[in-house]
Write a protein that holds these residues in place. Structure first.
Motif, PDB file in Angstrom:
ATOM      1  N   PHE A  30       0.833  -1.198   0.000  1.00 32.23           N
ATOM      2  CA  PHE A  30       0.000   0.000   0.000  1.00 32.23           C
ATOM      3  C   PHE A  30       0.878   1.262   0.000  1.00 32.23           C
ATOM      4  CE2 PHE A  30      -2.018   3.308   2.674  1.00 32.23           C
ATOM      5  CZ  PHE A  30      -3.143   3.584   1.908  1.00 32.23           C
ATOM      6  N   LEU A  31       1.894   1.276   0.873  1.00 29.80           N
ATOM      7  CA  LEU A  31       2.779   2.441   0.980  1.00 29.80           C
ATOM      8  C   LEU A  31       3.661   2.596  -0.257  1.00 29.80           C
ATOM      9  CD1 LEU A  31       3.735   2.147   4.742  1.00 29.80           C
ATOM     10  CD2 LEU A  31       2.302   3.916   3.701  1.00 29.80           C
ATOM     11  N   LYS A  32       4.114   1.494  -0.844  1.00 29.27           N
ATOM     12  CA  LYS A  32       4.910   1.556  -2.078  1.00 29.27           C
ATOM     13  C   LYS A  32       4.100   2.225  -3.184  1.00 29.27           C
ATOM     14  CE  LYS A  32       7.688  -2.575  -1.283  1.00 29.27           C
ATOM     15  NZ  LYS A  32       7.936  -3.959  -1.734  1.00 29.27           N
TER      16      LYS A  32
ATOM     17  N   ARG B 294       6.686   6.738   8.854  1.00 28.85           N
ATOM     18  CA  ARG B 294       6.516   6.787  10.306  1.00 28.85           C
ATOM     19  C   ARG B 294       5.188   7.478  10.570  1.00 28.85           C
ATOM     20  NH1 ARG B 294      10.785  10.038  13.494  1.00 28.85           N
ATOM     21  NH2 ARG B 294       9.396  11.740  13.051  1.00 28.85           N
ATOM     22  N   GLN B 295       4.261   6.734  11.151  1.00 32.15           N
ATOM     23  CA  GLN B 295       2.932   7.279  11.388  1.00 32.15           C
ATOM     24  C   GLN B 295       2.971   8.325  12.482  1.00 32.15           C
ATOM     25  OE1 GLN B 295      -0.225   4.372  11.997  1.00 32.15           O
ATOM     26  NE2 GLN B 295      -1.276   5.518  10.425  1.00 32.15           N
ATOM     27  N   GLY B 296       2.330   9.458  12.207  1.00 29.57           N
ATOM     28  CA  GLY B 296       2.267  10.542  13.178  1.00 29.57           C
ATOM     29  C   GLY B 296       1.033  10.439  14.051  1.00 29.57           C
ATOM     30  N   LYS B 297       0.867  11.404  14.940  1.00 33.94           N
ATOM     31  CA  LYS B 297      -0.301  11.421  15.829  1.00 33.94           C
ATOM     32  C   LYS B 297      -1.593  11.617  15.045  1.00 33.94           C
ATOM     33  CE  LYS B 297       2.334  13.145  19.726  1.00 33.94           C
ATOM     34  NZ  LYS B 297       3.395  14.097  19.544  1.00 33.94           N
ATOM     35  N   ASP B 298      -1.508  12.393  13.948  1.00 36.50           N
ATOM     36  CA  ASP B 298      -2.702  12.696  13.149  1.00 36.50           C
ATOM     37  C   ASP B 298      -3.123  11.529  12.271  1.00 36.50           C
ATOM     38  OD1 ASP B 298      -2.234  15.123  14.271  1.00 36.50           O
ATOM     39  OD2 ASP B 298      -1.582  16.103  12.428  1.00 36.50           O
TER      40      ASP B 298
ATOM     41  N   HIS C  97       4.936  14.708   6.663  1.00 38.27           N
ATOM     42  CA  HIS C  97       4.424  13.917   5.544  1.00 38.27           C
ATOM     43  C   HIS C  97       4.091  12.462   5.875  1.00 38.27           C
ATOM     44  CE1 HIS C  97       5.399  17.109   2.709  1.00 38.27           C
ATOM     45  NE2 HIS C  97       6.617  17.163   3.218  1.00 38.27           N
ATOM     46  N   GLU C  98       4.737  11.890   6.863  1.00 35.71           N
ATOM     47  CA  GLU C  98       4.641  10.483   7.258  1.00 35.71           C
ATOM     48  C   GLU C  98       5.332   9.528   6.275  1.00 35.71           C
ATOM     49  OE1 GLU C  98       0.728  10.243  10.107  1.00 35.71           O
ATOM     50  OE2 GLU C  98       0.493   9.531   8.058  1.00 35.71           O
ATOM     51  N   LEU C  99       5.189   9.770   4.982  1.00 39.23           N
ATOM     52  CA  LEU C  99       5.808   8.921   3.959  1.00 39.23           C
ATOM     53  C   LEU C  99       6.718   9.798   3.098  1.00 39.23           C
ATOM     54  CD1 LEU C  99       5.767   6.054   2.614  1.00 39.23           C
ATOM     55  CD2 LEU C  99       3.999   6.952   1.102  1.00 39.23           C
ATOM     56  N   ILE C 100       8.024   9.487   3.098  1.00 39.71           N
ATOM     57  CA  ILE C 100       8.974  10.320   2.348  1.00 39.71           C
ATOM     58  C   ILE C 100       9.989   9.466   1.600  1.00 39.71           C
ATOM     59  CG2 ILE C 100       8.795  12.269   3.957  1.00 39.71           C
ATOM     60  CD1 ILE C 100      11.581  11.440   5.051  1.00 39.71           C
ATOM     61  N   LYS C 101      10.630  10.111   0.632  1.00 40.77           N
ATOM     62  CA  LYS C 101      11.745   9.495  -0.089  1.00 40.77           C
ATOM     63  C   LYS C 101      13.009  10.279   0.236  1.00 40.77           C
ATOM     64  CE  LYS C 101       9.577   7.547  -4.210  1.00 40.77           C
ATOM     65  NZ  LYS C 101       9.471   7.662  -5.680  1.00 40.77           N
ATOM     66  N   ILE C 102      14.106   9.550   0.386  1.00 39.85           N
ATOM     67  CA  ILE C 102      15.408  10.156   0.661  1.00 39.85           C
ATOM     68  C   ILE C 102      16.391   9.632  -0.364  1.00 39.85           C
ATOM     69  CG2 ILE C 102      17.279  10.377   2.335  1.00 39.85           C
ATOM     70  CD1 ILE C 102      15.132   9.689   4.487  1.00 39.85           C
ATOM     71  N   LYS C 103      17.136  10.546  -0.980  1.00 36.72           N
ATOM     72  CA  LYS C 103      18.136  10.156  -1.979  1.00 36.72           C
ATOM     73  C   LYS C 103      19.513  10.107  -1.311  1.00 36.72           C
ATOM     74  CE  LYS C 103      18.718  10.157  -6.680  1.00 36.72           C
ATOM     75  NZ  LYS C 103      17.893   9.691  -7.718  1.00 36.72           N
TER      76      LYS C 103
ATOM     77  N   LYS D 272      -2.228  10.735   9.083  1.00 38.01           N
ATOM     78  CA  LYS D 272      -2.632  11.285   7.783  1.00 38.01           C
ATOM     79  C   LYS D 272      -2.817  10.191   6.743  1.00 38.01           C
ATOM     80  CE  LYS D 272      -0.111  15.526   8.692  1.00 38.01           C
ATOM     81  NZ  LYS D 272       1.119  16.227   8.498  1.00 38.01           N
ATOM     82  N   ILE D 273      -2.008   9.136   6.856  1.00 34.84           N
ATOM     83  CA  ILE D 273      -2.105   8.012   5.926  1.00 34.84           C
ATOM     84  C   ILE D 273      -2.658   6.811   6.692  1.00 34.84           C
ATOM     85  CG2 ILE D 273      -0.842   6.464   4.394  1.00 34.84           C
ATOM     86  CD1 ILE D 273       1.265   8.674   4.094  1.00 34.84           C
TER      87      ILE D 273
END
Length: 98
Positions: A10-12, A86-90, A44-50, A92-93
């Motif tokens: 789902f996250l991918k 990383r899921q936040g308190k809100d 954002h909860e879901l991010i990409k890092i290069k 969002k996803i």
């Protein structure tokens, strides 16, 4: 929290269209970079890092350090790009169940 295969899939799918939020520079992984990643995950909860390094072992070490320092879940690695969640308190996803 560890993600199930269903949740990772789902996250991918959600991460597919994202652009990298963090690009590691010549100084590598510094405290400032870890703080920026933390802020981005909170927002954002879901991010990409290069991680632009040619050395495969160094890349793996840097990515493992990022996961450890941010207490985030590694969703996937594609080439030099790390996808983190990383899921936040809100919450969002909303994640699918198991």
């Amino acid at each position: 929290m560890s993600l199930t295969n269903k949740q990772k899939q789902f996250l991918k799918a959600k991460a597919h269209d994202l652009k990298p939020v963090i690009l590691l520079g010549g100084n590598g992984l510094t405290e400032g970079v870890v703080a920026e990643i933390d802020v981005a995950l909170n927002f954002h909860e879901l991010i990409k890092i290069k991680v632009p390094t040619e050395d495969r072992e160094e890349k793996v070490l840097i990515m493992d350090a990022i996961v450890r320092e941010t207490k985030a879940d590694k969703v996937q690695v594609i080439g030099k790009t790390l996808v983190l969640f990383r899921q936040g308190k809100d919450k969002k996803i909303p994640l699918p169940r198991g």
